[in-house]
Scaffold this active site. Structure first.
Site, PDB file in Angstrom:
ATOM      1  N   GLU A 438      -2.691  -6.635   2.951  1.00 14.68           N
ATOM      2  CA  GLU A 438      -3.039  -7.781   3.820  1.00 14.68           C
ATOM      3  C   GLU A 438      -2.596  -7.532   5.269  1.00 14.68           C
ATOM      4  O   GLU A 438      -2.067  -8.414   5.934  1.00 14.68           O
ATOM      5  CB  GLU A 438      -2.418  -9.071   3.256  1.00 14.68           C
ATOM      6  CG  GLU A 438      -3.030 -10.374   3.766  1.00 14.68           C
ATOM      7  CD  GLU A 438      -4.542 -10.455   3.671  1.00 14.68           C
ATOM      8  OE1 GLU A 438      -5.065 -10.258   2.555  1.00 14.68           O
ATOM      9  OE2 GLU A 438      -5.180 -10.721   4.693  1.00 14.68           O
TER      10      GLU A 438
HETATM   11  C1  LIG Z   1      -1.810  -2.411  -4.840  1.00 16.03           C
HETATM   12  C2  LIG Z   1      -2.783  -2.603  -3.716  1.00 16.03           C
HETATM   13  C3  LIG Z   1      -3.640  -3.689  -3.725  1.00 16.03           C
HETATM   14  C4  LIG Z   1      -4.572  -3.871  -2.697  1.00 16.03           C
HETATM   15  N1  LIG Z   1      -5.484  -4.889  -2.790  1.00 16.03           N
HETATM   16  C5  LIG Z   1      -6.537  -4.910  -1.912  1.00 16.03           C
HETATM   17  C6  LIG Z   1      -7.637  -5.800  -2.109  1.00 16.03           C
HETATM   18  O1  LIG Z   1      -7.637  -6.616  -3.033  1.00 16.03           O
HETATM   19  N2  LIG Z   1      -8.682  -5.729  -1.244  1.00 16.03           N
HETATM   20  C7  LIG Z   1      -8.730  -4.847  -0.218  1.00 16.03           C
HETATM   21  O2  LIG Z   1      -9.713  -4.817   0.510  1.00 16.03           O
HETATM   22  N3  LIG Z   1      -7.694  -3.987   0.004  1.00 16.03           N
HETATM   23  C8  LIG Z   1      -6.619  -3.992  -0.825  1.00 16.03           C
HETATM   24  N4  LIG Z   1      -5.582  -3.101  -0.633  1.00 16.03           N
HETATM   25  C9  LIG Z   1      -5.623  -2.206   0.503  1.00 16.03           C
HETATM   26  C10 LIG Z   1      -4.595  -2.544   1.573  1.00 16.03           C
HETATM   27  O3  LIG Z   1      -4.932  -3.740   2.220  1.00 16.03           O
HETATM   28  C11 LIG Z   1      -4.491  -1.334   2.504  1.00 16.03           C
HETATM   29  O4  LIG Z   1      -3.805  -0.332   1.778  1.00 16.03           O
HETATM   30  C12 LIG Z   1      -3.779  -1.649   3.804  1.00 16.03           C
HETATM   31  O5  LIG Z   1      -4.568  -2.488   4.597  1.00 16.03           O
HETATM   32  C13 LIG Z   1      -3.442  -0.403   4.603  1.00 16.03           C
HETATM   33  O6  LIG Z   1      -4.537   0.442   4.733  1.00 16.03           O
HETATM   34  P1  LIG Z   1      -4.404   1.991   4.350  1.00 16.03           P
HETATM   35  O7  LIG Z   1      -3.817   2.066   2.984  1.00 16.03           O
HETATM   36  O8  LIG Z   1      -5.697   2.653   4.574  1.00 16.03           O
HETATM   37  O9  LIG Z   1      -3.319   2.556   5.339  1.00 16.03           O
HETATM   38  P2  LIG Z   1      -3.607   3.125   6.805  1.00 16.03           P
HETATM   39  O10 LIG Z   1      -4.461   2.178   7.553  1.00 16.03           O
HETATM   40  O11 LIG Z   1      -4.021   4.528   6.710  1.00 16.03           O
HETATM   41  O12 LIG Z   1      -2.139   3.057   7.438  1.00 16.03           O
HETATM   42  C14 LIG Z   1      -1.155   4.063   7.214  1.00 16.03           C
HETATM   43  C15 LIG Z   1       0.015   3.812   8.183  1.00 16.03           C
HETATM   44  O13 LIG Z   1      -0.460   3.889   9.530  1.00 16.03           O
HETATM   45  C16 LIG Z   1      -0.165   2.686  10.217  1.00 16.03           C
HETATM   46  N5  LIG Z   1      -1.277   2.359  11.119  1.00 16.03           N
HETATM   47  C17 LIG Z   1      -2.599   2.371  10.862  1.00 16.03           C
HETATM   48  N6  LIG Z   1      -3.286   1.992  11.957  1.00 16.03           N
HETATM   49  C18 LIG Z   1      -2.392   1.737  12.921  1.00 16.03           C
HETATM   50  C19 LIG Z   1      -2.465   1.288  14.273  1.00 16.03           C
HETATM   51  N7  LIG Z   1      -3.624   0.987  14.854  1.00 16.03           N
HETATM   52  N8  LIG Z   1      -1.313   1.149  14.965  1.00 16.03           N
HETATM   53  C20 LIG Z   1      -0.124   1.380  14.391  1.00 16.03           C
HETATM   54  N9  LIG Z   1       0.009   1.808  13.133  1.00 16.03           N
HETATM   55  C21 LIG Z   1      -1.092   1.972  12.399  1.00 16.03           C
HETATM   56  C22 LIG Z   1       0.005   1.623   9.137  1.00 16.03           C
HETATM   57  O14 LIG Z   1       0.839   0.541   9.569  1.00 16.03           O
HETATM   58  C23 LIG Z   1       0.634   2.429   8.021  1.00 16.03           C
HETATM   59  O15 LIG Z   1       2.024   2.530   8.205  1.00 16.03           O
HETATM   60  C24 LIG Z   1      -4.617  -2.946  -1.626  1.00 16.03           C
HETATM   61  C25 LIG Z   1      -3.734  -1.866  -1.605  1.00 16.03           C
HETATM   62  C26 LIG Z   1      -2.845  -1.673  -2.641  1.00 16.03           C
HETATM   63  C27 LIG Z   1      -1.968  -0.447  -2.634  1.00 16.03           C
END
Ligand SMILES: Cc1cc2nc3c(=O)[nH]c(=O)nc-3n(C[C@H](O)[C@H](O)[C@H](O)COP(=O)(O)OP(=O)(O)OC[C@H]3O[C@@H](n4cnc5c(N)ncnc54)[C@H](O)[C@@H]3O)c2cc1C
Length: 591
Positions: A438
């Site tokens: 989220e």
């Molecule tokens: C158990 C679980 C349940 C989930 N449920 C849902 C769901 O129901 N629906 C859904 O759509 N998604 C869901 N998600 C996805 C979740 O919302 C994402 O994992 C989350 O938004 C982060 O995206 P990412 O994993 O691609 O990480 P990334 O975006 O790759 O981020 C990796 C790191 O980089 C940092 N970062 C990225 N961009 C920036 C920036 N612009 N500036 C500074 N730092 C940055 C982040 O803070 C993080 O520390 C779920 C994930 C998990 C693990």
């Protein structure tokens, strides 16, 4: 130890810290009364303790399983979900015109806290459904609402949120799922979504997916995203279930925690495309999602509070049983309970104080959302901005302290904390996702400094800190040494927050990178200081009312002021003096 809902603490925070009473008196919460609020909190707490919490372990040791396209939830969860719906709990905050009880966000958040304390892996499913109901109620056509909302509100069907794709996590502008217009006004959806919570399961006959996708002629980035409702089973005109839509669960993730919650890879349109219905307008899908973002982020924040509370209760119970050494002042026979050792007591008190502060932040955010909902004109703007300001604090601080409290819980258990049977480790494993999903906590901090501080040219945060400073003043005005120390520490912390916020305002236009580099410590600083204000407010209210629990509330506020607010000076220093060094560290691998 089984979880027992902290009903009195919850009611106290609602009534004396965040202003439930004023909202009731001002008629902002419909025909709710204080008695009814108590009855709902007690009943929801009983359900959480007696029905949800006993299945916490089952949800950990029997992860959701995928076989032949069918996802099976842990033993006992189907019956639990049935009872939950029959009890009307799913409908608590749903719109009245679709069968919901339309209760305010404050009560919804309280109930969510208790259910998440019982089992976060179970409660996260209904959390997603509530989010989907809200999005659909706000943006769906009358026909979509009439077909889907009654069953989603009752819990007969669940809802999901499909945002994330392998290349599009924090940056939703990168998403690639496709939508194609059809002659009959529907759309066909193609693409893969990952990490979809409760994307497939055996709790209900139908699952209603809300999916973000891009039309062929959509602009690039976030301005070209549309929102679609994509049911697992198509719904016939008479409301019966028709054909299976062209979508499937292609896999389940193996996770660190939250094992009972199925986290699905969802595949849409392997064949002719999954039938989807537009929600809102084309290319305005992200805006639809954003209208419910405050609420959704708050609901994840409360998960942090919930796990912190459960981990604390669990650790306290162990510490009262486990005996080692002789604590200072122990006069009993043999070894004393470890809870009497000052260092263990400090850890238990830290859990309790952080939980109380985060609870107040989350409830204050819910209160602001309710006030905004009921208000008009300038008042509406005021409360909407108040909710927007507190939301990143509630989400990020609460989920961070959820992890901290759960980790302390393991430490309090000693070696047994590292052994799975005690259950202490599960809290940490479950809690760890909340700072990530989220919107990661890093993204929350960026939201705070780039969008929330500048609201109303900085007036929103100034008024907020000003109100909390008045609480510090009230504490000092109670002419007692303990209140003097609370008032002084809270006032100092708020000054640190103010100084750092001014630095943010001044630095942002000329050096945006510097602001981003220290956004996270700034969010912690603001949250800690606000938490101090809320605990001071509670202690003052309890003392003035001559309540039996006044000494305990004063002691907790004083502990927080002395042991936790001392961080704020260092955080302010870090924010204002160290942003440069982030960019100078050489992260290249030495080869
Ligand atoms: C158990 C679980 C349940 C989930 N449920 C849902 C769901 O129901 N629906 C859904 O759509 N998604 C869901 N998600 C996805 C979740 O919302 C994402 O994992 C989350 O938004 C982060 O995206 P990412 O994993 O691609 O990480 P990334 O975006 O790759 O981020 C990796 C790191 O980089 C940092 N970062 C990225 N961009 C920036 C920036 N612009 N500036 C500074 N730092 C940055 C982040 O803070 C993080 O520390 C779920 C994930 C998990 C693990």
């Amino acid at each position: 130890m089984p979880y027992r809902a902290p009903v009195e603490d919850i009611l106290f925070t609602l009534e004396h810290v965040v202003g439930l009473g004023q909202a009731l008196e001002a008629g902002k919460l419909g025909d709710l009364s204080a008695d009814l609020v108590r009855a709902i909190v007690e009943e929801a707490g009983r359900f959480a303790g007696e029905r949800v919490a006993p299945l916490l372990r089952s949800g950990d040791v029997h992860p959701a399983r995928l076989k032949d396209g069918v996802v099976t939830t842990p033993p006992g969860w189907r019956e639990l979900y049935r009872d939950w719906c029959e009890g009307g709990w799913n409908a608590l905050s749903g719109p009245v015109e679709y069968g919901g009880q339309g209760l305010p966000t404050m009560l919804s958040v309280v109930a969510q806290e208790m259910w998440n304390s019982g089992s976060m892996a179970f409660a996260v499913g209904p959390t997603l459904t509530i989010g989907a109901v809200e999005a659909l109620a706000a943006h769906g056509s009358e026909a979509l609402k009439a077909t889907y909302l009654p069953k989603m509100v009752s819990g007969e069907w669940t809802g999901t949120m499909n945002l994330t794709e392998p290349q599009a996590g924090s940056d939703l502008g990168a998403l690639k799922a496709r939508a194609e217009r059809q002659a009959d006004g529907t759309y066909r959806i193609f693409g893969q979504k990952i990490f979809i919570t409760y994307g497939e399961h055996d709790l209900t006959d139908n699952i209603i997916h809300l999916v973000l996708a891009r039309l062929p002629d959509a602009p690039a980035g976030t301005r070209g995203i549309s929102l679609f409702l994509v049911p697992k089973f198509l719904v016939e005109a008479d409301g019966s279930l028709g054909a299976h839509n062209d979508l499937r669960c292609a896999g389940l993730e193996h996770k660190l925690g939250l094992h009972g919650s199925p986290t699905c890879v969802m595949s849409y349109g392997d064949g002719e495309g999954a039938v989807g219905y537009l929600v809102g307008q084309e290319n305005r899908g992200l805006a639809c999602m954003f209208t419910m973002m405050n609420n959704a982020r708050l609901m994840i924040g409360i998960q942090g509070v919930a796990v912190a509370e459960a981990a604390h209760q669990h650790a306290l119970s162990y510490a009262q049983e486990r005996r080692q050494g002789r604590a200072p002042g122990w006069t009993g026979e043999g070894m004393s309970p470890i809870a009497l050792h000052p260092d263990v007591k400090r850890m238990l008190a830290t859990q309790k104080a952080l939980t109380a502060a985060a609870r107040a932040l989350c409830y204050a955010c819910a209160h602001a959302l309710d006030m905004a909902h009921a208000a008009e004109g300038d008042d509406k703007v005021f409360w909407t901005e108040r909710a927007s300001l507190i939301t990143p604090l509630a989400k990020a601080f609460s989920t961070d302290i959820g992890v901290e409290a759960a980790s302390l819980g393991i430490q309090i258990h000693g070696g047994m904390g590292f052994i799975e049977e005690t259950g202490a480790a599960q809290f940490l494993r479950d809690a760890r996702i909340a700072p990530i999903y989220e919107g990661t906590n890093g993204i929350q901090a960026i939201d705070l400094v780039t969008r929330k501080l500048p609201m109303s040219a900085g007036r929103t945060w100034r008024v907020y800190l000003g109100e909390l400073s008045a609480d510090a003043h009230e504490a000092r005005a109670i002419n007692r040494p303990d209140f003097g120390r609370i008032g002084e520490a809270v006032a100092d912390a708020l000054r640190h927050a103010e100084t750092a916020a001014l630095w943010m305002e001044e630095t942002a236009p000329r050096d945006p990178a510097a602001v981003l580099a220290v956004a996270t410590p700034f969010l912690r600083l603001m949250s800690l200081a606000a938490g101090g204000g809320y605990l001071a407010r509670g202690a003052v209210a309890a003392a003035k009312a001559g309540r039996d629990d006044a000494p305990a509330r004063t002691a907790l506020a004083r502990f927080y002021a002395e042991h936790l607010l001392c961080e704020t000076a260092a955080l302010a220093h870090q924010v204002m003096t160290s942003s440069d060094s982030v960019g100078t560290v050489d992260l290249a691998l030495a080869v």
